[in-house]
Design an enzyme around this catalytic site. Structure first.
Site: not given
Ligand SMILES: NC(=O)c1ccc[n+]([C@@H]2O[C@H](COP(=O)([O-])OP(=O)(O)OC[C@H]3O[C@@H](n4cnc5c(N)ncnc54)[C@H](O)[C@@H]3O)[C@@H](O)[C@H]2O)c1
Length: 353
Positions: A132-134, A158, A162
């Site tokens: 993810t970009d998060e 989260y 990741k």
């Protein structure tokens, strides 16, 4: 064949359906069927011999070893994760277990299996990690979008879990030579999205005449990508991506949450008018999420330049398809809301899983 993990979830489910619609290569689908796993999403391929569903946990090393030895996949596409930021704030433990430990176990199993391969099969093998970009943290309004070189600055449990999994994947390439590719994608939307996330929640609540909750001032910005475009990007990277590389995937669609909710309301008003007036009247601002990142934006030039991938949907066309899908599939939503979707594993697969 390929082994997919988390293929009963939102993106993994779309990936499996698109894969089998486009080619004959079989898929083994390993999924623990947490609250986010929904076999009803896979109803179309329930009796398709090219789809082998396995109810199991990526943390179960013996199970993973046995699957790899039995099916001998040419690639693993790893979607399985705990994926909801709000849930990670309330209970980070499962995120650490599945996203970090689970990825570590899968990498070790993949490495052991890969070491048994020889020649072309060994060279062609890929471990594709879906991320993810998060992991990159939050941008200010005038910052440039995230490139693949942006420092990792995860802010939620989260995102941190990741980020940790991305680091493991990178290390298995550099230390052991396992041929990995990682993709970091922006926010997805589209069919079969669990109705706790912004777009499906807005659709479902708006149709029921319920409040449309928007965090804080509604001005948090995300880049949005239609899920079918994400799946196409993964197929592209799987076929042509260079081992050890990461590729950012995004839709070049930066929108505030408030814009998103207004757009969804407008499409619903157009496709299914409400006698009580425009659905935007239902928007209700609620207390902000702790540590809520202000802005994510993806620079997707590398995957375009090197591999020729570009999104096929515009935001307008993708949102229209999504709203139309939810209007046409009230049964899928109702079964999620009632919890009936959880019976599917027994009904469809019985003891065979
Ligand atoms: N949704 C997005 O916008 C988005 C954006 C970028 C990246 N991603 C990443 O894409 C992947 C898929 O996201 P999603 O939105 O489809 O998630 P999801 O929560 O809808 O689905 C996750 C799936 O993984 C399964 N799963 C969970 N724990 C498992 C375990 N221990 N063993 C086996 N299966 C397990 C669940 O049952 C479920 O089917 C995730 O890795 C996520 O981080 C998501």
């Amino acid at each position: 064949m390929i082994l997919v993990t988390g293929g009963a979830g939102f993106i993994g489910g779309n990936f499996v359906l698109d894969w089998l619609a486009g080619r004959d290569e079989p898929v083994v689908n390993l999924d623990a069927l947490t609250y986010a796993g929904n076999l009803e999403t896979l109803a179309r391929v329930a009796s398709d011999p090219r789809h082998v569903f396995v109810h199991g946990d990526i943390c179960d090393r013996a199970r993973v070893d046995q699957l790899l030895a039995t099916h001998r996949p040419r690639a693993i596409v790893h979607f399985a994760a705990e994926s909801h930021v709000d849930r990670s704030i309330h209970g980070p433990g499962e995120f650490i277990r599945t996203n970090i430990e689970g990825t570590g176990i899968l990498l070790e199993a993949a490495r052991a299996y890969w070491n048994t391969l020889q020649g072309v099969a060994k060279e062609a093998f890929r471990f594709h990690h879906v991320s993810t970009d998060e992991v990159y943290g939050s941008l200010a309004a005038d910052d440039a979008p995230f490139t693949e070189d942006h420092p990792y600055q995860p802010n939620s449990p989260y995102a941190a879990s990741k980020a940790a999994s991305d680091h493991l994947v990178r290390a298995w390439f550099h230390t052991y030579g396992l041929p990995v590719v990682t993709t970091n994608c922006s926010n997805n939307y589209g069919p079969f999205h669990f109705p706790e996330k912004l777009i499906p929640l807005t659709i479902v609540n708006a149709l029921a005449g319920r409040a449309l909750p928007v965090y804080g001032d509604g001005l948090n910005v995300r880049d949005w990508l239609y899920v079918g475009d994400h799946c196409a990007a993964i197929r592209t990277v799987l076929e042509r991506g260079r081992p050890g590389e990461t590729y950012n995937i995004g839709g070049w669609n930066e929108k505030t949450n408030l814009d998103i909710v207004h757009t969804v309301c407008a499409r619903l008003d157009e496709l299914r008018p409400d006698a009580n007036g425009p659905r935007s009247r239902l928007i209700s601002f609620v207390a902000d999420r702790p540590g809520h990142d202000r802005r994510y934006a993806i620079d997707a030039r590398k995957i375009g330049r090197e591999l020729g991938w570009r999104p096929a949907e515009t935001f307008d066309s993708g949102i229209r398809r999504t709203v139309e899908w939810y209007l046409a599939n009230p049964g899928w939503v109702a079964n999620v809301q009632s919890g009936a979707y959880r019976d599917w594993v027994n009904k469809q697969y019985g003891a065979s899983t």
